[in-house]
Scaffold this motif. Structure first.
Motif, PDB file in Angstrom:
ATOM      1  N   TYR A  69       8.570 -55.069  10.461  1.00 60.09           N
ATOM      2  CA  TYR A  69       8.516 -54.173  11.613  1.00 60.09           C
ATOM      3  C   TYR A  69       7.064 -53.797  11.843  1.00 60.09           C
ATOM      4  CZ  TYR A  69      13.557 -53.610  11.183  1.00 60.09           C
ATOM      5  OH  TYR A  69      14.900 -53.846  11.139  1.00 60.09           O
ATOM      6  N   THR A  70       6.727 -53.520  13.083  1.00 62.62           N
ATOM      7  CA  THR A  70       5.388 -53.036  13.383  1.00 62.62           C
ATOM      8  C   THR A  70       5.500 -51.854  14.337  1.00 62.62           C
ATOM      9  OG1 THR A  70       3.141 -53.684  13.999  1.00 62.62           O
ATOM     10  CG2 THR A  70       4.900 -54.569  15.350  1.00 62.62           C
ATOM     11  N   ALA A  71       4.627 -50.895  14.143  1.00 59.38           N
ATOM     12  CA  ALA A  71       4.577 -49.722  15.016  1.00 59.38           C
ATOM     13  C   ALA A  71       3.614 -50.011  16.160  1.00 59.38           C
ATOM     14  CB  ALA A  71       4.102 -48.510  14.223  1.00 59.38           C
ATOM     15  N   TYR A  72       3.919 -49.436  17.320  1.00 52.15           N
ATOM     16  CA  TYR A  72       3.022 -49.592  18.474  1.00 52.15           C
ATOM     17  C   TYR A  72       3.024 -48.319  19.305  1.00 52.15           C
ATOM     18  CZ  TYR A  72       7.247 -50.448  21.233  1.00 52.15           C
ATOM     19  OH  TYR A  72       8.463 -50.322  21.839  1.00 52.15           O
ATOM     20  N   SER A  73       1.908 -48.071  19.920  1.00 51.60           N
ATOM     21  CA  SER A  73       1.757 -46.911  20.787  1.00 51.60           C
ATOM     22  C   SER A  73       2.385 -47.202  22.144  1.00 51.60           C
ATOM     23  CB  SER A  73       0.270 -46.592  20.968  1.00 51.60           C
ATOM     24  OG  SER A  73       0.112 -45.589  21.952  1.00 51.60           O
ATOM     25  N   LYS A  74       3.024 -46.203  22.703  1.00 47.48           N
ATOM     26  CA  LYS A  74       3.609 -46.345  24.036  1.00 47.48           C
ATOM     27  C   LYS A  74       2.546 -46.254  25.129  1.00 47.48           C
ATOM     28  CE  LYS A  74       7.996 -44.404  22.531  1.00 47.48           C
ATOM     29  NZ  LYS A  74       8.905 -43.250  22.639  1.00 47.48           N
ATOM     30  N   ARG A  75       1.275 -46.036  24.727  1.00 47.46           N
ATOM     31  CA  ARG A  75       0.175 -45.979  25.689  1.00 47.46           C
ATOM     32  C   ARG A  75      -0.404 -47.359  25.991  1.00 47.46           C
ATOM     33  NH1 ARG A  75      -3.940 -42.002  23.365  1.00 47.46           N
ATOM     34  NH2 ARG A  75      -2.959 -42.516  21.397  1.00 47.46           N
ATOM     35  N   ILE A  76      -0.006 -48.381  25.231  1.00 47.45           N
ATOM     36  CA  ILE A  76      -0.452 -49.744  25.550  1.00 47.45           C
ATOM     37  C   ILE A  76       0.453 -50.302  26.639  1.00 47.45           C
ATOM     38  CG2 ILE A  76      -1.363 -50.122  23.221  1.00 47.45           C
ATOM     39  CD1 ILE A  76       1.103 -51.899  22.669  1.00 47.45           C
ATOM     40  N   ASN A  77       0.172 -51.507  27.102  1.00 45.69           N
ATOM     41  CA  ASN A  77       1.031 -52.169  28.081  1.00 45.69           C
ATOM     42  C   ASN A  77       2.284 -52.658  27.338  1.00 45.69           C
ATOM     43  OD1 ASN A  77       2.285 -53.855  29.914  1.00 45.69           O
ATOM     44  ND2 ASN A  77       0.370 -54.706  30.683  1.00 45.69           N
ATOM     45  N   VAL A  78       3.296 -51.795  27.280  1.00 41.67           N
ATOM     46  CA  VAL A  78       4.486 -52.058  26.473  1.00 41.67           C
ATOM     47  C   VAL A  78       5.244 -53.313  26.929  1.00 41.67           C
ATOM     48  CG1 VAL A  78       6.703 -51.131  25.688  1.00 41.67           C
ATOM     49  CG2 VAL A  78       4.680 -49.654  25.766  1.00 41.67           C
ATOM     50  N   PRO A  79       5.486 -53.531  28.235  1.00 41.52           N
ATOM     51  CA  PRO A  79       6.201 -54.753  28.629  1.00 41.52           C
ATOM     52  C   PRO A  79       5.479 -56.030  28.188  1.00 41.52           C
ATOM     53  CG  PRO A  79       6.197 -53.191  30.446  1.00 41.52           C
ATOM     54  CD  PRO A  79       5.277 -52.644  29.396  1.00 41.52           C
ATOM     55  N   GLU A  80       4.151 -56.045  28.318  1.00 44.83           N
ATOM     56  CA  GLU A  80       3.386 -57.220  27.895  1.00 44.83           C
ATOM     57  C   GLU A  80       3.482 -57.401  26.371  1.00 44.83           C
ATOM     58  OE1 GLU A  80      -1.270 -58.482  27.416  1.00 44.83           O
ATOM     59  OE2 GLU A  80      -0.732 -57.246  29.135  1.00 44.83           O
ATOM     60  N   PHE A  81       3.366 -56.291  25.656  1.00 42.45           N
ATOM     61  CA  PHE A  81       3.447 -56.323  24.197  1.00 42.45           C
ATOM     62  C   PHE A  81       4.811 -56.846  23.739  1.00 42.45           C
ATOM     63  CE2 PHE A  81       4.617 -54.143  20.231  1.00 42.45           C
ATOM     64  CZ  PHE A  81       3.624 -54.621  19.393  1.00 42.45           C
ATOM     65  N   LEU A  82       5.882 -56.303  24.301  1.00 39.99           N
ATOM     66  CA  LEU A  82       7.226 -56.720  23.906  1.00 39.99           C
ATOM     67  C   LEU A  82       7.529 -58.163  24.304  1.00 39.99           C
ATOM     68  CD1 LEU A  82       9.249 -53.448  24.588  1.00 39.99           C
ATOM     69  CD2 LEU A  82       8.380 -54.339  22.397  1.00 39.99           C
ATOM     70  N   ALA A  83       6.921 -58.636  25.385  1.00 43.83           N
ATOM     71  CA  ALA A  83       7.082 -60.046  25.787  1.00 43.83           C
ATOM     72  C   ALA A  83       6.450 -60.958  24.737  1.00 43.83           C
ATOM     73  CB  ALA A  83       6.467 -60.295  27.149  1.00 43.83           C
ATOM     74  N   LYS A  84       5.295 -60.551  24.208  1.00 44.52           N
ATOM     75  CA  LYS A  84       4.656 -61.337  23.135  1.00 44.52           C
ATOM     76  C   LYS A  84       5.521 -61.343  21.885  1.00 44.52           C
ATOM     77  CE  LYS A  84      -0.157 -60.628  24.506  1.00 44.52           C
ATOM     78  NZ  LYS A  84      -0.718 -61.944  24.580  1.00 44.52           N
ATOM     79  N   VAL A  85       6.090 -60.199  21.560  1.00 45.89           N
ATOM     80  CA  VAL A  85       6.949 -60.096  20.371  1.00 45.89           C
ATOM     81  C   VAL A  85       8.180 -60.985  20.533  1.00 45.89           C
ATOM     82  CG1 VAL A  85       8.451 -58.523  19.067  1.00 45.89           C
ATOM     83  CG2 VAL A  85       6.143 -57.805  19.733  1.00 45.89           C
ATOM     84  N   LYS A  86       8.740 -61.010  21.720  1.00 47.05           N
ATOM     85  CA  LYS A  86       9.967 -61.787  21.977  1.00 47.05           C
ATOM     86  C   LYS A  86       9.746 -63.288  21.832  1.00 47.05           C
ATOM     87  CE  LYS A  86      13.744 -62.137  25.241  1.00 47.05           C
ATOM     88  NZ  LYS A  86      14.262 -61.729  26.525  1.00 47.05           N
ATOM     89  N   ARG A  87       8.506 -63.751  22.128  1.00 41.78           N
ATOM     90  CA  ARG A  87       8.220 -65.180  22.024  1.00 41.78           C
ATOM     91  C   ARG A  87       8.363 -65.615  20.608  1.00 41.78           C
ATOM     92  NH1 ARG A  87       2.910 -67.101  24.419  1.00 41.78           N
ATOM     93  NH2 ARG A  87       3.771 -69.065  23.827  1.00 41.78           N
TER      94      ARG A  87
END
Length: 87
Positions: A69-87
């Motif tokens: 698991y990794t923690a991430y700030s909700k202040r980053i571009n969350v949709p872009e971040f989660l799209a990278k994770v999903k790949r």
């Protein structure tokens, strides 16, 4: 004549395995770059308020469940971040 067919088959199969190996290496290199981007984005913000943070699962184990698991700030571009994770 049968020797020519067997030789052709052997060469064909060996080229398939070589191609598969190259594809696997390319895929692993791409996944490594993607993992580094994910880690970089997740650590780009400092934690000042726990409410501004969330967690996401990364990878999948052969017998089920995520690798980590990794923690991430909700202040980053969350949709872009989660799209990278999903790949």
């Amino acid at each position: 004549m049968k020797i020519n067919h067997a030789l052709f088959l052997l060469l064909f199969l060996s080229s398939c395995f070589a191609f598969e190996s190259e594809q696997k290496e390319d895929f692993l290199a791409e996944m490594e770059v993607l993992y580094e981007e994910i880690q970089s984005l997740s650590s780009s913000q400092t934690c000042s308020d726990l409410g501004e943070w969330s967690f996401v699962a990364l990878g999948s184990k052969p017998c089920g469940g995520p690798w980590e698991y990794t923690a991430y700030s909700k202040r980053i571009n969350v949709p872009e971040f989660l799209a990278k994770v999903k790949r």
